[in-house]
Design a protein around this motif. Sequence first.
Motif, short mmCIF file in Angstrom:
data_model
loop_
_atom_site.label_atom_id
_atom_site.label_comp_id
_atom_site.label_asym_id
_atom_site.label_seq_id
_atom_site.Cartn_x
_atom_site.Cartn_y
_atom_site.Cartn_z
N LYS A 112 32.79 59.74 -38.18
CA LYS A 112 32.70 61.15 -37.76
C LYS A 112 32.63 62.08 -38.98
N ILE A 118 24.72 65.85 -40.10
CA ILE A 118 23.70 65.08 -39.39
C ILE A 118 23.59 65.60 -37.97
N LEU A 160 31.63 62.20 -30.42
CA LEU A 160 30.19 61.97 -30.30
C LEU A 160 29.71 61.88 -28.86
N PHE A 203 22.67 65.01 -34.42
CA PHE A 203 22.31 63.99 -33.44
C PHE A 203 21.52 64.62 -32.30
N VAL A 230 24.54 56.44 -42.29
CA VAL A 230 25.99 56.62 -42.09
C VAL A 230 26.70 55.30 -42.34
N VAL A 245 29.32 61.95 -40.64
CA VAL A 245 28.35 62.68 -39.80
C VAL A 245 28.49 64.18 -40.02
#
Lengths: 265, 214
Positions: free
Chosen positions: B204, B212, B141, B214, B156, B207
């Motif tokens: 993770k 998702i 990330l 970001f 999440v 995600v």
Amino acid sequence: MSDLSKNVLEEIKEHHITPKPKWEFLVRDYVIWAMFGILVLIGSIAFSALIFMITNHDWDIYRNLGQSFWQFLLLSLPYFWIVLVIAFSIFAWYDLKKTRAGYRYTFTKIGLANIGLSILLGTAFFYSGIGMKIENIFADNMPFYRVIHPGRGITVWENPDKGLLVGEVTGFIDDEGFNLRDLKNQDWIVSALNSVWPREVKSNIGMIVRIIGKQTGKDTFQAIEVRPWMVNCDRNGAPAVQPCRSLDRERKPFIPFPLIPMPAK
Amino acid sequence: MSLESGLNQNKYLNLSSSWRYLTVENFDKITDEELVKLILENQENFLFLVRRYEEKLTRYIRRISGLDKEDIEDLLQDIFIKVYQNLNDFDTSLKFSSWIYRIAHNHAISNFRKSKARPVTVSMDEETEIARRIASGIDVLKEVDQKLKKKVVIDVLKKMDKNYKEVLILKFLEEKDYNEISDILQKPVGTIGTLINRAKKQFKKIVEKEKIDF
């Protein structure tokens, strides 16, 4: 002053709440450790009986019985004691986790320490004869135990036609053999020439022996190997670590359901 | 006599170990362990401990429970009374903060079980902070834009297992080290390391699965 701190102090004063005395926590800790000690002790005693069962088993007679080694092994393992050792190891592990710092150690570390302690103590108990005593107590008093472990398989040795014989030495014929009375009170002449014949057996009338060999006649038997019924058995001053078990005890009939009268023979 | 005046009367408490004096103004300078000794001598001193931990535990309970202010206050009152009753059980081989967090954690979990209410994730106020800190602790990330969306992060965390969520909160929000987390959750240090790694992986995975952005 915040509402929370005010409320907490008021609650403490109003209900006369006091800190629990230190001894209460000490007693709790001691009880947990004492429980651990007891559980390890029981596990160790079970382990000593397990060693006794394993060391007093004849692991090499499977060929005489027409079985494979693995088949014989599965039929002979002392399951009762194995289950008991495992169960008490788990109880002791669980108890140790409840101690103050128990959570800091992994399952493996606590498990290994616990099993190591049981093995160490259990071996000491075995050499002091506790294993055999415990096994005898169970065999003599617990009907369910005899269902699981019917004797040390003495009946297996009542197979002269398969080369297995057990009985009491009743006399010696020079250095060549001896007389033997089996479990059915039949007398045998055993030739032990060129056989493996331990010194303690040679000098002990009344000793119970098991013989691997070959039936040569109606009441004659050629021995290949003569073994005392009990390993390291103390009789007549022979080097030993545990007392002998009498043939009477081995002869004791096994009654799986004592409340049901046995049919008259 | 009010509690404040009671405090003023007790403002010069002798600390036998160091000959220092506990006052309303300087109680922050004494250690938790010294404070525990003083509380056992005089219950009024418990006030200092409540003050010291009130805010920290309020935040922590809110983070693991998502309860509202009133419910948290009720829970905290019970927790502090439990702490007071068990002061003699404080294990000096631990940090006092780990011990009090452990009591708070266990009491909160036990309260959820009794009320059969499932602990919800962090409150809205905390979302951004959690996301920022967790994201900085997860390599993958780091590569993406760390301006996280509030709604996405709470989604999440909601989908994460309770055990994983707990360690992430303690590590990245409460900023506890592995030993402290081990003492709070009463699990071996190695297990805590494993849990944190798995929690990061689960974070993770969710995600990625939810795609998702970001």
